[in-house]
Write an enzyme that holds these catalytic residues in place. Structure first.
Site, short mmCIF file in Angstrom:
data_model
loop_
_atom_site.label_atom_id
_atom_site.label_comp_id
_atom_site.label_asym_id
_atom_site.label_seq_id
_atom_site.Cartn_x
_atom_site.Cartn_y
_atom_site.Cartn_z
N HIS A 82 0.85 -1.20 0.00
CA HIS A 82 0.00 0.00 0.00
C HIS A 82 0.88 1.24 0.00
O HIS A 82 2.08 1.15 0.14
CB HIS A 82 -0.99 -0.01 1.16
N HIS A 84 1.40 3.97 1.88
CA HIS A 84 1.93 4.76 3.00
C HIS A 84 3.45 4.85 2.95
O HIS A 84 4.14 3.89 2.63
CB HIS A 84 1.45 4.17 4.34
N ASP A 86 5.81 4.83 5.07
CA ASP A 86 6.66 3.89 5.81
C ASP A 86 6.68 2.50 5.17
O ASP A 86 7.30 1.57 5.72
CB ASP A 86 6.24 3.80 7.29
N HIS A 87 6.06 2.36 4.02
CA HIS A 87 6.12 1.09 3.26
C HIS A 87 6.76 1.28 1.88
O HIS A 87 7.01 0.30 1.20
CB HIS A 87 4.73 0.47 3.13
N HIS A 140 -7.62 -0.08 5.52
CA HIS A 140 -6.50 0.75 6.00
C HIS A 140 -6.19 1.77 4.90
O HIS A 140 -6.12 2.97 5.14
CB HIS A 140 -5.31 -0.14 6.31
N ASP A 159 -0.37 -3.73 6.75
CA ASP A 159 -1.19 -3.04 7.75
C ASP A 159 -2.67 -3.42 7.66
O ASP A 159 -3.52 -2.77 8.26
CB ASP A 159 -1.03 -1.53 7.60
N HIS A 197 3.89 -4.23 11.25
CA HIS A 197 4.42 -3.52 12.43
C HIS A 197 4.45 -4.43 13.65
O HIS A 197 3.64 -5.36 13.77
CB HIS A 197 3.53 -2.31 12.77
FE LIG Z 1 -0.01 1.84 6.56
#
Ligand SMILES: [Fe+2]
Length: 282
Positions: A82, A84, A86-87, A140, A159, A197
């Site tokens: 996805h 985001h 942090d990915h 998400h 996530d 996470h």
């Molecule tokens: Fe995320």
């Protein structure tokens, strides 16, 4: 350490020896797990039959490079779940270093820079000789996908599904998010879940608050507390354990319906109430 085939084998969390013992080496992935950023998990998946390696998401280029160096692997593919940051933040540096091919969700192509291959739920991605099925898990983010190796029984959920929790519902609505989780829940109990996470201790506290009589949950909560105190990962975890202990996956049970004061015949409403309660839980 080496296994009897002479291939470099590996430390904690590796299932390679198990799969060799079962005679599945030609189709089994080695999964390397490490921390990235503050609490993101990094995953490298490696097909010993072909030597091909992929990263699941790109949370942090330096941590992924270190893991590759430690194994003596190079990076062929990056599989994005996805959009985001942090990915995906490590994509440019990893592509520059290894020329890796980047695959990601077609539905989020406008939000992720550097995708070479677009995939949708129902399609498959190959890492060497291993086929990973793409499954949809919206909520998400709207286009969130997960990668499933049905032969080796690995499920990379990022996530969409955490141990004892699910991702915050930033973009989706409860109905499709629940349906996506039901699709994951229908996979075999032996499937190993690798999430995005390390949130398991905090998730356990919420889970116990809504499902206090669940014996399996109480045992799991104590185990994860101990694991984290000892600096161990709580991942991977079997999907069977998640089905028994993750309150969100138990939205269709009378226990969880009662916990949120709703009738037991509407799992979507129960799921929505649980997700809302978790947003403000501390
Ligand atoms: Fe995320």
């Amino acid at each position: 350490m080496t296994d009897k085939s002479g291939i470099e084998c590996c430390p904690p969390n590796c299932r390679h020896l198990d799969t060799v013992a079962k005679g599945l080496i030609a189709v089994s992935l080695i999964v390397d797990i490490f921390m990235c950023r503050k609490d993101n998990y990094g995953y490298l998946i490696h097909d010993p039959a072909t030597g091909k390696t992929a990263a699941i998401d790109a949370p942090e280029a330096d941590a992924i490079k270190s893991a590759l160096n430690a194994r003596g692997w190079t990076l062929n593919d990056i599989l994005i779940t996805h959009h985001h940051i942090d990915h995906v933040e490590g994509i440019p540096a990893l592509v520059a270093a290894y020329g890796a091919k980047v695959t990601g969700p077609r539905a989020e192509a406008d939000k992720i820079k550097g995708l070479d291959v677009l995939v949708s739920p129902g399609e498959a991605v190959s890492v060497g000789s291993v086929d990973l099925l793409v499954r949809g898990a919206p909520g998400h983010t709207l286009g969130h996908i997960v990668y499933h190796d049905p032969v080796g029984r690995h499920l990379f959920t990022a996530d969409a599904l955490f141990s004892l929790g699910v991702g915050r519902m930033f973009e989706g609505t409860p109905g499709p998010m629940w349906e996506g989780l039901v699709g994951l829940k229908n996979l075999p109990d032996e499937t190993l879940v690798y999430c995005g996470h390390e949130y398991t201790v905090a998730n356990a506290k919420f889970a116990l608050s809504v499902d206090p009589s669940n014996t399996a949950l109480k045992i799991r909560a104590a185990e994860v507390e101990k694991a984290r105190e000892a600096g161990r990962f709580t991942i991977p975890i079997s999907l069977g354990m998640e089905k028994r202990t993750n309150p969100f996956l138990r939205s269709d049970t009378p226990e969880l319906a009662k916990a949120v004061g709703l009738p037991a015949n509407d799992p979507v409403a129960v799921f929505a109430a649980l997700r809302k309660a978790k947003d403000t839980f501390s």
